[in-house]
Design an enzyme around this catalytic site. Structure first.
Site, PDB file in Angstrom:
ATOM      1  N   VAL A 109      -4.287   4.459   5.261  1.00 27.61           N
ATOM      2  CA  VAL A 109      -3.841   5.849   5.095  1.00 27.61           C
ATOM      3  C   VAL A 109      -2.835   6.220   6.180  1.00 27.61           C
ATOM      4  CG1 VAL A 109      -5.787   6.745   3.788  1.00 27.61           C
ATOM      5  CG2 VAL A 109      -5.994   6.566   6.262  1.00 27.61           C
ATOM      6  N   VAL A 146       2.438   5.370   4.236  1.00 26.16           N
ATOM      7  CA  VAL A 146       2.426   5.253   2.772  1.00 26.16           C
ATOM      8  C   VAL A 146       1.170   5.882   2.193  1.00 26.16           C
ATOM      9  CG1 VAL A 146       2.367   3.634   0.834  1.00 26.16           C
ATOM     10  CG2 VAL A 146       3.891   3.204   2.771  1.00 26.16           C
ATOM     11  N   GLU A 186       3.865  -3.456  -8.325  1.00 29.43           N
ATOM     12  CA  GLU A 186       5.269  -3.091  -8.501  1.00 29.43           C
ATOM     13  C   GLU A 186       5.967  -2.870  -7.169  1.00 29.43           C
ATOM     14  OE1 GLU A 186       8.480  -2.958  -9.981  1.00 29.43           O
ATOM     15  OE2 GLU A 186       7.202  -2.483 -11.689  1.00 29.43           O
ATOM     16  N   ALA A 228      10.005  -1.181  -3.541  1.00 32.81           N
ATOM     17  CA  ALA A 228       9.238   0.068  -3.361  1.00 32.81           C
ATOM     18  C   ALA A 228       8.985   0.727  -4.714  1.00 32.81           C
ATOM     19  CB  ALA A 228       9.952   1.000  -2.391  1.00 32.81           C
ATOM     20  N   ASP A 253       9.886 -11.006   5.041  1.00 34.89           N
ATOM     21  CA  ASP A 253       9.593 -10.011   4.015  1.00 34.89           C
ATOM     22  C   ASP A 253      10.474 -10.223   2.784  1.00 34.89           C
ATOM     23  OD1 ASP A 253       8.122  -7.528   3.356  1.00 34.89           O
ATOM     24  OD2 ASP A 253      10.137  -6.684   3.248  1.00 34.89           O
ATOM     25  N   LYS A 297       9.605 -11.440  -1.192  1.00 35.31           N
ATOM     26  CA  LYS A 297      10.026 -10.677  -2.369  1.00 35.31           C
ATOM     27  C   LYS A 297      10.730 -11.559  -3.398  1.00 35.31           C
ATOM     28  CE  LYS A 297      10.418  -6.271   0.109  1.00 35.31           C
ATOM     29  NZ  LYS A 297      11.316  -5.236   0.643  1.00 35.31           N
ATOM     30  N   GLY A 309      10.898   3.188   2.452  1.00 32.80           N
ATOM     31  CA  GLY A 309      10.460   4.534   2.832  1.00 32.80           C
ATOM     32  C   GLY A 309       9.083   4.824   2.268  1.00 32.80           C
TER      33      GLY A 309
END
Length: 813
Positions: free
Chosen positions: A471, A474, A604, A609, A676, A680, A795
């Site tokens: 928490v 995001v 997803e 993002a 990262d 992906k 973001g």
């Protein structure tokens, strides 16, 4: 004339009794009444316990007796008029002396006979009815009558059979001459022709009231209890359950048989024959209309209610020696009948190879022993197997008179249960099609009831139960978005999204009714210590329908528990890329488990993002297209960094700014090292149908070796300052070529790579601003002009919205 019956909860204490007297007063204003009352709450249980303790020579056998005595005299003291108290106390004292003598006899003889137990258990109604009659007589025209003078029965003391011919004659003779406005009688008790006390068995007070109603052809029988009628399901287990306004006799009997304890099935029989309506009312909310039970109901939903029975054992008799052999079923049921074992459910395979019967757990041991004895010869010859005993089960049932006229109800029932991983052990459906029953595990009963209630009674609003771990940036925004859109989701998408559990690395909190999204931070702060295993165990124990685990972390250990969730039919939504970029076998296993248990596994936000990149790719593959090449800028953080880095600002400051704005992972080195982005492009390649490992991705790192080897953020940022000239040189080389720096991921002919590239002004990537991502898919259908997806790719807000979108996808499945 109406008959009113008040149950034990309605007369449990002085406050409740006052409510009952007021209801009687209101009802008697325009009608002559017969009022039947049960014993004060829990009295009968305590008297039976005293008797059993006395028979076992327990020195404490009078403790329950004394508690009962105290309660009754407290009611007399508080409610009986002062001028009547001495007379009432004398009568009640006399009854308690008789009761005590009987208990002492059980203690001295070290035994209790059915006759004695029936006499003792009937004292509760004798006590309560006399006291309430005297309380009511203060302001009402009340006469007290002992039911034993009216209801005549057989000599089966604890489950006596009513002699209706004699009973009806007694009732008609008495009430023909009785001119009092209210006649108050004890329920449950009766008497043989020889004058011996008997009881009418479980639900006996309801039965007493029905006997009187039928005998005098009452206008209506009212059963007053602590709920506002018969509910569509058990309201203690299904919060959305509501009272059924109108129901038929047959539907009421089916619901009562299958656990709806508001009314006892034999109660209906005397009034059913004379078509006297029954109304179930709530003593504590008399203004509620309750449930009307009559011969015919108005057209309505085909399913009237969902009920269930707990503590069920399934017995299975099977073997090749049963096929084509006459009398097997007769021997089985005869054996059970001879030993007073009640059969709740029966199902038999058409091959005659097996017969299943459902019985109560308390009879399981005896039933297994006696059946094995009955078929000992066949078992010894291996014609029939020893009885198979399965315990820890429950029966759920859909009930409705009009179910037979509606196709597909069984399909809806079993489909909705299957989607929530409720395993069905046996099925039974009568030829009348008024009842469809299924045997399931007791641990799944609550989930099954809620699932079926949602399917058949609610406005097609699907409830999702979310368990959120992580928490931070995001996670906090995700919860805020859920809170903001909750009303919209329910009204427009028919989704009721409820956050049931929240955890971070230190604390966790659960609330089955839903955590307040206004105060979740305070609740979490006061929660218990968290652990990944305990969080999972709590979710599993709650066993809620449509459960979804949300992983908002970048934690490897969290990603390693997905398998457990998926195998227990708990959906997984994650922005954590580690699981899908782990070893190929693990990725495949997670996918396999998801398909095997029909459990959603959505990620997803692993790429782009909130952009619909993976969803678009899945649709391409599902429709038969084939991916040949992928070119992409997949790191919003790196795009932000190189869009803002120049000779006037240090690389260190740009990276720090990216982290402060929530574009990077908590460890920015994950982004800047290229790991990262490599994860992906690996995920996109795998989702395209190619089998690659992370080690197969060529990573052309631009960070100095020393920066890569740092072990904490402080050292990492220090190294960026140290190598500022290195980063300026990279920028200068691109600038001299009139190019922009972009960190590009490529997949082509089964090979993948990531690294910085010089992007000329005419390239689609050149004008990619801010933290945007872009993906180009070259496929059979898009060989030259690729399918392009572009937009904000980093973001907390957009990542949270991507997670939110996956939750909605699950809700729409």
């Amino acid at each position: 004339m109406n008959v009113l019956k008040f149950g034990g909860s309605s007369v449990a204490n002085p406050q409740n009794i006052e409510k009952v007297v007021q209801i009687i007063a209101n009802a008697s204003a325009n009608n002559q009444l017969i009022v039947v009352v049960s014993a004060f709450g829990k009295t009968t249980n305590k008297l039976i316990a005293s008797a059993e303790q006395a028979a076992q020579n327990s020195a404490n056998y009078l403790e329950n007796f004394k508690e009962v005595e105290l309660v009754h005299f407290e009611v007399i003291h508080e409610l009986v008029p002062k001028n009547q108290q001495e007379e009432v106390k004398n009568h009640i004292n006399s009854l308690f002396k008789q009761l005590k003598t009987l208990l002492e006899g059980c203690f001295l003889l070290n035994e209790i006979t059915p006759k004695t137990l029936a006499t003792i258990s009937g004292f509760g109604e004798l006590l309560s009815s006399y006291i309430i009659a005297n309380i009511a007589s203060k302001e009402l025209d009340v006469v007290y009558k002992d039911s034993r003078e009216l209801i005549s029965t057989s000599n089966d003391f604890d489950k006596a059979q009513v002699d209706f011919q004699l009973t009806n004659a007694n009732c008609q003779e008495f009430f023909a001459t009785n001119k009092h406005q209210i006649t108050l009688l004890p329920g449950f008790i009766a008497k043989t022709k020889e004058g011996k006390s008997t009881t009418l068995g479980r639900g006996g007070s309801d039965y007493s009231a029905a006997i009187y109603a039928a005998a005098i052809n009452a206008e209506e029988l009212q059963i007053w209890t602590d709920v506002s009628g018969m509910y569509t399901a058990n309201p203690h287990l299904v919060k959305q359950a509501f009272p059924i306004p109108h129901i038929s006799y047959q539907e009421a009997m089916e619901l009562s048989h299958f656990g709806a304890k508001v009314i006892y099935p034999p109660t209906i029989q005397p009034v059913l024959e004379k078509e006297i309506p029954i109304r179930i009312k709530n003593t504590f909310a008399p203004e509620n209309s309750g449930t009307l039970i009559s011969k015919i109901t108005e057209n309505g939903k085909p399913v009237k209610g969902i009920s269930h029975i707990e503590n069920i054992t399934l017995l299975t008799l099977e073997g090749s020696g049963m096929v084509g052999v006459s009398g097997i079923s007769k021997r089985l049921f005869e054996t059970l009948s001879l030993h007073n074992i009640n059969v709740v459910l029966i199902t038999q395979a058409s091959s005659e190879h097996s017969i299943c019967v459902g019985i109560y757990d308390e009879d399981a041991e005896k039933a297994a022993l006696k059946i094995n004895e009955a078929f000992a010869v066949e078992i010894e010859r291996h014609k029939i197997d020893p009885i198979i005993v399965e315990q820890g089960l429950a029966i759920i049932a859909l009930i409705g008179d009009k179910m037979r006229n509606h196709q597909g109800l069984s399909g809806q029932m079993f489909s909705s249960l299957g989607k929530n991983n409720v395993n069905i052990r046996a099925i039974a459906q009568g030829a009348s099609e008024k009842n469809i029953s299924a045997v399931i595990n007791s641990s799944d009963a609550k989930k099954a009831l809620n699932t079926l209630h949602e399917q058949f009674f609610e406005e097609k609003v699907k409830q999702l139960n979310l368990f959120v771990t992580g928490v931070g940036n995001v996670g906090e925004r995700f919860l805020a978005q859920i809170h903001q859109q909750k009303k919209y989701l329910k009204e427009q998408l028919k989704l009721n999204v409820r956050v049931v559990g929240v955890s971070n690395s230190k604390k966790m909190v659960f609330d089955e009714s839903g955590i307040s999204l206004k105060s979740w931070k305070e609740q979490l702060q006061n929660g218990e210590a968290s652990s990944l295993d305990l969080f999972f165990q709590r979710i599993k124990a709650l066993n809620l329908r449509n459960s979804v685990f949300i992983d908002n972390t970048a934690n490897q250990q969290v990603s390693e528990v997905y398998e457990r969730y998926l195998a227990n039919n708990i959906g997984v939504v994650t922005c954590n890329k580690i699981a899908c970029a782990s070893e190929l076998n693990n990725y495949k296993k997670l996918k396999h488990i998801s398909h095997k248990y029909n459990t959603p596994f959505l990620f997803e936000t692993n790429v782009g993002a909130g952009l619909p990149i993976i969803d678009t790719l899945k649709n391409l593959i599902a429709s038969g297209d084939r991916v040949h090449k992928i070119q992409a800028v997949l790191s919003g953080s790196l795009n932000f960094v190189f869009n803002n880095f120049n000779e006037n600002i240090s690389f260190h400051d740009v990276v720090q700014q990216a982290q402060e704005q929530g574009y990077t992972e908590p460890d920015p080195k994950i982004d800047l090292s290229g790991v990262d982005v490599a994860r992906k492009i690996l995920i996109l390649a795998r989702e395209s149908g190619y089998e690659l490992e992370l080690s197969d991705i060529e990573n052309n790192a631009f960070l100095p070796e020393k920066s890569i080897k740092t072990t904490n953020n402080e050292d990492f940022y220090t190294s960026l300052i140290e190598f500022e000239s290195h980063f300026q040189q990279i920028y200068k080389e691109a600038s001299n070529k009139n190019c922009r720096l972009k960190y590009v991921a490529e997949f082509n002919d089964g090979k993948a790579s990531v690294g910085l590239q010089h992007i000329p002004f005419d390239h689609p990537f050149h004008n990619l601003e801010g933290s945007d991502n872009i993906v180009l898919f070259f496929t059979d259908r898009y060989p030259v002009n690729p399918l392009q997806i572009k937009g904000a790719g980093a973001g907390a807000e957009v990542t949270a919205s991507g997670i939110f979108a996956d939750v909605i996808r699950i809700g729409n499945q």
